[in-house]
Design an enzyme around this catalytic site. Structure first.
Site, PDB file in Angstrom:
ATOM      1  N   TYR A  21       0.900  -1.152   0.000  1.00 50.48           N
ATOM      2  CA  TYR A  21       0.000   0.000   0.000  1.00 50.48           C
ATOM      3  C   TYR A  21       0.938   1.200   0.000  1.00 50.48           C
ATOM      4  CZ  TYR A  21      -4.026  -2.784   1.606  1.00 50.48           C
ATOM      5  OH  TYR A  21      -5.051  -3.679   1.716  1.00 50.48           O
ATOM      6  N   ASP A  43      -7.553  -1.293  -4.686  1.00 55.14           N
ATOM      7  CA  ASP A  43      -9.014  -1.348  -4.571  1.00 55.14           C
ATOM      8  C   ASP A  43      -9.551  -0.661  -3.323  1.00 55.14           C
ATOM      9  OD1 ASP A  43      -8.347  -3.168  -2.593  1.00 55.14           O
ATOM     10  OD2 ASP A  43      -8.899  -4.924  -3.771  1.00 55.14           O
ATOM     11  N   HIS A  52     -11.195  -7.446  -2.945  1.00 55.15           N
ATOM     12  CA  HIS A  52     -10.593  -7.438  -1.606  1.00 55.15           C
ATOM     13  C   HIS A  52     -11.365  -8.364  -0.648  1.00 55.15           C
ATOM     14  CE1 HIS A  52      -7.436  -4.844   0.364  1.00 55.15           C
ATOM     15  NE2 HIS A  52      -7.885  -5.503   1.424  1.00 55.15           N
TER      16      HIS A  52
HETATM   17  C1  FMN Z   1      -7.800 -10.603   7.258  1.00 52.93           C
HETATM   18  C2  FMN Z   1      -7.542 -10.079   5.887  1.00 52.93           C
HETATM   19  C3  FMN Z   1      -6.557  -9.125   5.686  1.00 52.93           C
HETATM   20  C4  FMN Z   1      -6.282  -8.660   4.398  1.00 52.93           C
HETATM   21  N1  FMN Z   1      -5.260  -7.781   4.227  1.00 52.93           N
HETATM   22  C5  FMN Z   1      -4.904  -7.435   2.963  1.00 52.93           C
HETATM   23  C6  FMN Z   1      -3.756  -6.626   2.743  1.00 52.93           C
HETATM   24  O1  FMN Z   1      -3.065  -6.240   3.677  1.00 52.93           O
HETATM   25  N2  FMN Z   1      -3.450  -6.303   1.462  1.00 52.93           N
HETATM   26  C7  FMN Z   1      -4.197  -6.736   0.402  1.00 52.93           C
HETATM   27  O2  FMN Z   1      -3.883  -6.440  -0.744  1.00 52.93           O
HETATM   28  N3  FMN Z   1      -5.295  -7.507   0.589  1.00 52.93           N
HETATM   29  C8  FMN Z   1      -5.650  -7.874   1.833  1.00 52.93           C
HETATM   30  N4  FMN Z   1      -6.731  -8.694   2.013  1.00 52.93           N
HETATM   31  C9  FMN Z   1      -7.477  -9.195   0.845  1.00 52.93           C
HETATM   32  C10 FMN Z   1      -6.877 -10.502   0.331  1.00 52.93           C
HETATM   33  O3  FMN Z   1      -5.620 -10.293  -0.276  1.00 52.93           O
HETATM   34  C11 FMN Z   1      -7.781 -11.170  -0.720  1.00 52.93           C
HETATM   35  O4  FMN Z   1      -8.087 -10.231  -1.717  1.00 52.93           O
HETATM   36  C12 FMN Z   1      -9.070 -11.738  -0.128  1.00 52.93           C
HETATM   37  O5  FMN Z   1      -8.853 -12.219   1.185  1.00 52.93           O
HETATM   38  C13 FMN Z   1      -9.596 -12.854  -1.012  1.00 52.93           C
HETATM   39  O6  FMN Z   1     -10.808 -13.316  -0.562  1.00 52.93           O
HETATM   40  P1  FMN Z   1     -10.985 -14.651   0.344  1.00 52.93           P
HETATM   41  O7  FMN Z   1     -10.575 -14.264   1.721  1.00 52.93           O
HETATM   42  O8  FMN Z   1     -12.443 -14.925   0.224  1.00 52.93           O
HETATM   43  O9  FMN Z   1     -10.120 -15.738  -0.255  1.00 52.93           O
HETATM   44  C14 FMN Z   1      -7.031  -9.147   3.298  1.00 52.93           C
HETATM   45  C15 FMN Z   1      -8.032 -10.091   3.516  1.00 52.93           C
HETATM   46  C16 FMN Z   1      -8.285 -10.573   4.784  1.00 52.93           C
HETATM   47  C17 FMN Z   1      -9.334 -11.631   4.966  1.00 52.93           C
END
Ligand code: FMN
Ligand code: NAG
Ligand code: NAG
Ligand code: NAG
Ligand code: NAG
Length: 389
Positions: A178, A206, A274
């Site tokens: 980020y 996003d 996301h």
């Molecule tokens: C607890 C949590 C923290 C996340 N933190 C980030 C992050 O720091 N950066 C990012 O690009 N996406 C983040 N995401 C999104 C994930 O990279 C991903 O897009 C998403 O979890 C995919 O969906 P799913 O959990 O249903 O597999 C996060 C998701 C979760 C569940």
């Protein structure tokens, strides 16, 4: 006349709110329900990815679980991410020699070899589930030979995450970022990750504004990213002058932006909302991939396209691969599996590899590289009475 009456009499049923099962009913309560709160069942009793959420929900405290589980606002996009796969049926072909399908799982991601077409998505704060935190993902990804993309908002520092890799530099990881308008800070992040051996950056775009997180806010575990961010294509192109590594863009949600990314010669993109955590009503990755496919299936050949969100079963992954998605990210299930540490994450990876292979076999796909949209009934949406609801 008779037809329209029939349709009318069905309408109230169709319009009633469908119940939502966040965790599928596959008998886990019957078999493992006696597990005391605050402890974990045996790892061998986890038979699929959804089981890890069941286990983590009872094991973690409410705020940690909520941080992982949370979706934006009313969580309709979070729900849709999970349910959308059930709206499209597979079209299995039969009497095909699929006996060698397992050997076709390996793929490349930006030219790097991996044993399977899925990876561990960047998720912040892995220490909430296990003291080994992100180091567990590094080790499990190495042992299972898949890609891991650590989050910039990891519990561990970039140095500590890199220290979990084998010293000979044989493990490929990408660094999620980020970025703020402070270019000095950006340059420091780029230089540090590059020096630590990261092979690409994943720039998440996003969430240019704070996420609307109702569930998380009740526990004070909302988004860490609360500013309005000045992220534009001009800014992206400036970033490219600040590093020699490729910068993947994560969070593309329309075919228009896929086309811009191709015009701008972005090396790869990730279709993602996301995990439904940022903007409620944003589209699931399967819907975005379908939009791209309907506009022009060849777009998938012009840029490497990855996707994440709601993938819990082998068949979910197959539906994305069928449209031309090259690799699939999985977030929450691995965060929950990390409650068991490295072994839990490895077990989850193994389950997913096995499901993709056997589901492909039952679908009549001999070579996973040859799967295409004809294996999924994308033309007949099942609007209610969905497979997963
Ligand atoms: C607890 C949590 C923290 C996340 N933190 C980030 C992050 O720091 N950066 C990012 O690009 N996406 C983040 N995401 C999104 C994930 O990279 C991903 O897009 C998403 O979890 C995919 O969906 P799913 O959990 O249903 O597999 C996060 C998701 C979760 C569940
Ligand atoms: C990747 O796999 C291909 C095909 O198996 C092989 O030729 C190539 O040497 C591998 N690359 C690396 C870096 O291991
Ligand atoms: C929940 O667990 C996490 C991780 O162990 C800990 O940091 C946090 O303080 C706990 N929160 C509460 C409210 O107990
Ligand atoms: C790198 O180190 C790991 C862990 O020690 C080892 O398993 C692997 O074989 C080594 N790879 C190479 C290419 O030397
Ligand atoms: C920008 O980042 C650098 C390096 O982290 C820091 O020293 C500096 O104070 C930051 N500038 C502003 C205006 O925040």
């Amino acid at each position: 006349m008779r037809l329209s009456l029939a349709v009318l009499s069905l309408a109230p049923v169709a319009l009633a709110t469908r119940p939502f099962l966040n965790e599928p009913d596959t008998g886990i309560d019957d078999v493992l329900g006696g597990t005391p709160e605050g402890s974990l069942p045996d790892l061998e009793d986890m038979v699929g990815l959804p089981d890890f959420e069941w286990a983590a929900r009872r094991y973690l405290n409410a705020s940690s679980y909520t941080y992982y589980r949370n979706g934006a606002a009313g969580e309709w996009s979070y729900r849709n991410n999970l349910e959308v796969y059930g709206r499209y049926r597979l079209r299995p072909r039969v009497l095909v020699d699929i006996t060698d399908v397992e050997s076709t799982l390996p793929t490349t991601i930006l030219g790097h070899n991996f044993s399977a077409p899925f990876y561990i998505s960047p998720c912040a704060r892995a220490a909430l589930a296990h003291p080994g935190a992100e180091a567990n993902f590094v080790k499990a990804a190495y042992e299972e030979d898949i890609l891991y993309i650590p989050s910039l908002y990891a519990s561990l520092s970039m140095d500590d995450i890199a220290a979990a890799k084998p010293a000979n530099g044989s493990q490929v990881i990408f660094q999620q970022v980020y970025l703020t308008s402070n270019d000095t800070a950006t340059q420091e992040i780029f230089d540090q990750a590059e020096a630590l051996g990261s092979k690409a950056f994943v720039f998440t775009i996003d969430g240019p504004a704070g996420g609307n997180r109702h569930r998380a806010n009740r526990y004070g575990v909302g988004s860490a990213n609360t500013d309005y961010s000045l992220w534009t294509w001009a800014y992206y192109n400036k970033l490219r002058t600040m590093t020699s590594l490729p910068i993947i863009i994560k969070g593309i949600q329309t075919v228009e932006d896929v086309k811009v990314a191709i015009e701008q010669k972005v090396p790869a993109i990730i279709l993602s909302n996301h995990g439904g955590r940022q903007l409620d009503s944003s589209p699931s990755p399967l819907e975005i991939a379908l939009e791209v496919h309907q506009e022009d299936p060849d777009l998938f050949n012009q840029i490497e396209i990855f996707a994440d969100g709601g993938v819990r079963y082998g068949a979910d992954a197959l539906k994305l691969l069928a449209l031309g998605v090259k690799a699939i990210g999985i977030g929450r299930p691995f965060m929950y599996a990390n409650a068991y540490g490295v072994e839990g994450v490895k077990h989850a990876i193994q389950l997913m590899k096995h499901e993709i292979a056997i589901d492909a076999g039952n679908l009549g796909v001999a070579d996973l590289k040859e799967i295409d949209a004809s294996y999924v009934g994308f033309h007949s949406t099942i609007s209610f009475g969905v497979l997963r609801c």
